[in-house]
Structures are given as structure tokens and as C-alpha cells.
Design an enzyme around this catalytic site. Sequence first.
Site: not given
Ligand code: ZN
Length: 183
Positions: A110, A156, A152-153
Amino acid sequence: MKLKIHQVGHPVLRQQAQALTPEDILSARIQELLVHMRETLYDAPGCGLAAPQIGESLRIAVIDDKPEYIQILSAEQQQARERVPVPFHVIINPTYTITEDRIAEFPEGCLSVAGLVGVVPRAIAIKVECLNEHAKPVTINARGWYARILQHEIEHLQGKLCIDRTKMDTLTTIENYQRYWKK
Ligand code: ZN
């Protein structure tokens, strides 16, 4: 304009990001932010960047998995990861559902956890509902590495980081990953 990418420990990375209205999305401020996020993504370089990472607690992410990022992997690694190029696009207010039970485990890093990678188990296929940069609804059916990038995004935007899911006994510096674990 290249924006500063905040590192783990910055509170903005742990906040629930705010949804945008269509009017917000079409505003000059957000359209400009999207341009800056794209530049920042390419400069990093990375295959995904979420707005909290550049200090904006908004439900926006930009994605671009370029052929040159993928070519550094062997043919076997590309195949195992089901990693194929994904052109630049924007996801806004995304939600996802898992569409296939199988879990894939691969090393993941990341831009906000600079210098480290570790194995993260993730669903192999998902369906994403979101808006694009024109505030139009979009449905994305993704699998393989693209499904990983999207998870993953989107996490966030929920104040989560990949290290929350990393198998901690696999955590390594990128330098040691290249030296000992790449094969
Ligand atoms: Zn990330």
C-alpha cells in the site's frame, strides 16, 4: 499537481470517508481533485489510490493497472494472480459484494504503508456498484488482481488498511521480499 500521500498512523486513514452527491462529483473542486489524484497515482507509482490517502475523507478512488506494472511479474505469477491490465478509471461511493467463495492469497502493499508487503487473503471475485466521474452509475464485475485492487481501495474508504488483513508472519520489507520471497 502531485499530492502528499499520508502514511499509516495518520488519523485520516482510519476515518469513514464521506459519500458524494452527483452535484459534488460534477463540481470544479472534485473534478480538479480527480486530475490531481491521477497524477499522484502515476507519480507514486501505484495501481490504486483512495482519497483518504491524500488527506481527503471522501469516497473516491482512482485505479490504473498498467501493462508495465504487470510485466515485471513472471508469466506464471501473472497467471496465478489473474493479473491483466486495467485502464484508468474512477470509482465513487463504491460498495461491493463477493460473487465467488474462493479466496486468493498474495503479497500486497500500500502506498500508505511504504516499504512493506505481506500476504493478504481476499475474495477472488466481486461485484462493485459505484458512480463514475460523470456521476453515472456503474456496475463492475471483477476477478483476480483487479478484484483485489478494488477491495483494497474500497476498504480505504471504510478506514481500513491492508495490514489489518495481512498474515503478519509474512510481513516483509520490499527489499527482503525481492531478496528472499519473490520466487
Ligand atoms: Zn492502499
